[in-house]
Design a protein around this motif. Structure first.
Motif, mmCIF file in Angstrom:
data_model
loop_
_atom_site.group_PDB
_atom_site.id
_atom_site.type_symbol
_atom_site.label_atom_id
_atom_site.label_comp_id
_atom_site.label_asym_id
_atom_site.label_seq_id
_atom_site.Cartn_x
_atom_site.Cartn_y
_atom_site.Cartn_z
ATOM 1 N N ILE A 125 0.843 -1.199 0.000
ATOM 2 C CA ILE A 125 0.000 0.000 0.000
ATOM 3 C C ILE A 125 0.875 1.245 0.000
ATOM 4 N N GLN A 126 1.925 1.239 0.827
ATOM 5 C CA GLN A 126 2.837 2.384 0.868
ATOM 6 C C GLN A 126 3.525 2.589 -0.478
ATOM 7 N N GLU A 127 3.937 1.512 -1.119
ATOM 8 C CA GLU A 127 4.588 1.619 -2.425
ATOM 9 C C GLU A 127 3.621 2.200 -3.457
ATOM 10 N N PHE A 128 2.370 1.772 -3.428
ATOM 11 C CA PHE A 128 1.364 2.304 -4.345
ATOM 12 C C PHE A 128 1.180 3.803 -4.116
ATOM 13 N N CYS A 129 1.039 4.208 -2.855
ATOM 14 C CA CYS A 129 0.826 5.621 -2.537
ATOM 15 C C CYS A 129 2.042 6.475 -2.894
ATOM 16 N N GLY B 121 2.544 9.596 -5.860
ATOM 17 C CA GLY B 121 2.932 10.957 -5.495
ATOM 18 C C GLY B 121 2.419 11.434 -4.144
ATOM 19 N N PHE B 122 2.149 10.505 -3.233
ATOM 20 C CA PHE B 122 1.575 10.877 -1.941
ATOM 21 C C PHE B 122 2.547 10.714 -0.775
ATOM 22 N N GLU B 123 3.845 10.892 -1.020
ATOM 23 C CA GLU B 123 4.843 10.698 0.037
ATOM 24 C C GLU B 123 4.614 11.617 1.245
ATOM 25 N N GLU B 124 4.345 12.874 0.988
ATOM 26 C CA GLU B 124 4.141 13.828 2.090
ATOM 27 C C GLU B 124 2.921 13.450 2.921
ATOM 28 N N LEU C 61 1.759 10.440 3.366
ATOM 29 C CA LEU C 61 2.122 9.263 4.151
ATOM 30 C C LEU C 61 2.832 9.665 5.438
ATOM 31 N N VAL C 62 3.745 10.620 5.335
ATOM 32 C CA VAL C 62 4.480 11.095 6.513
ATOM 33 C C VAL C 62 3.518 11.721 7.514
ATOM 34 N N ASN C 63 2.619 12.545 7.038
ATOM 35 C CA ASN C 63 1.657 13.204 7.930
ATOM 36 C C ASN C 63 0.700 12.205 8.572
ATOM 37 N N PHE C 64 0.232 11.232 7.803
ATOM 38 C CA PHE C 64 -0.685 10.225 8.343
ATOM 39 C C PHE C 64 0.012 9.363 9.390
ATOM 40 N N GLU C 65 1.283 9.053 9.148
ATOM 41 C CA GLU C 65 2.024 8.256 10.125
ATOM 42 C C GLU C 65 2.196 9.035 11.423
ATOM 43 N N ARG C 66 2.560 10.294 11.306
ATOM 44 C CA ARG C 66 2.731 11.136 12.496
ATOM 45 C C ARG C 66 1.445 11.137 13.326
ATOM 46 N N SER C 67 0.324 11.289 12.672
ATOM 47 C CA SER C 67 -0.974 11.298 13.349
ATOM 48 C C SER C 67 -1.289 9.938 13.969
ATOM 49 N N ASP D 151 -6.795 3.889 8.128
ATOM 50 C CA ASP D 151 -8.027 4.689 8.134
ATOM 51 C C ASP D 151 -7.795 6.041 7.472
ATOM 52 N N GLU D 152 -6.661 6.659 7.789
ATOM 53 C CA GLU D 152 -6.323 7.958 7.180
ATOM 54 C C GLU D 152 -6.157 7.826 5.669
ATOM 55 N N LEU D 153 -5.465 6.770 5.236
ATOM 56 C CA LEU D 153 -5.257 6.557 3.804
ATOM 57 C C LEU D 153 -6.592 6.364 3.083
ATOM 58 N N GLN D 154 -7.453 5.556 3.675
ATOM 59 C CA GLN D 154 -8.735 5.286 3.037
ATOM 60 C C GLN D 154 -9.653 6.508 3.073
ATOM 61 N N PHE D 155 -9.703 7.190 4.198
ATOM 62 C CA PHE D 155 -10.560 8.379 4.325
ATOM 63 C C PHE D 155 -10.153 9.447 3.309
#
Length: 185
Positions: A69-73, A77-80, A82-88, A169-173
């Motif tokens: 999933i991370q590789e797909f994101c 172009g959603f690297e930033e 991913l970082v924000n969602f992980e922090r949360s 949940d953040e990725l899907q939302f």
């Protein structure tokens, strides 16, 4: 094209990992696992075998799917994000304890450790109850080597599973995984 990921099945495994973490003490107490009554009966051995297999299988499945999933994101172009969602997702949670090695604990790094571990163990701790019994301590101990350097991580299964669930949940939302698995995406 990416694989289609069963997000409900992934959430199910993460739920069960959290439940196993929180339920071990109550289960062992009720069943008398690792108590004086269990000596010679083998219930502790059977419980250890079931628990270790379930933990290992579920952790590996979740880690591999999460990496996909991370590789797909990332490729989308959603690297930033991913970082924000992980922090949360990590807020107030500790993913584990590093006993050996030099690495930062992150969702991605813990998935690497799960996938690349060459040894995995679980520990049982005694209670102060009377009669005393033993139960799983909630950590999945991962060991491996990166280059010539050994590493050892005690993965806090409950916290890891909770963080990964919140992350997903953040990725899907945010609909970042909406087109994952689509042949035309």
């Amino acid at each position: 094209m990416s694989h289609a990921i069963d997000f409900d099945g992934l959430h199910e495994k993460l739920f069960l990992l959290r439940h196993l973490s929180l339920g071990s003490e109550a289960y062992c107490r009720q069943e008398g696992i690792g108590s004086d009554a269990d000596i010679g009966e083998g219930e502790a051995d059977a419980y250890w075998g079931w628990l270790k297999a379930l933990l290992g299988n579920y952790l590996i499945e979740c880690a591999v799917k999460l990496r996909m999933i991370q590789e797909f994101c990332t490729a989308s172009g959603f690297e930033e994000e991913l970082v924000n969602f992980e922090r949360s997702a990590l807020e107030g949670l500790e993913l584990g304890l590093i006993h050996e090695g030099d690495f930062a604990l992150s969702v991605r790094e813990t998935t690497n450790k799960i996938i690349h571990a060459t040894r995995a163990t679980i520990d049982f701790v005694p209670t102060v109850d009377t009669p005393a019994f033993r139960h799983w301590d909630g950590y999945y101990h991962l060991y491996g080597k990166k280059g010539t350097h050994n590493w050892h991580l005690s993965l806090a299964v409950y916290s890891w599973s909770k963080a990964v669930s919140a992350y997903l949940d953040e990725l899907q939302f945010s609909e970042l995984t909406l087109y994952m698995g689509q042949d035309w995406a």
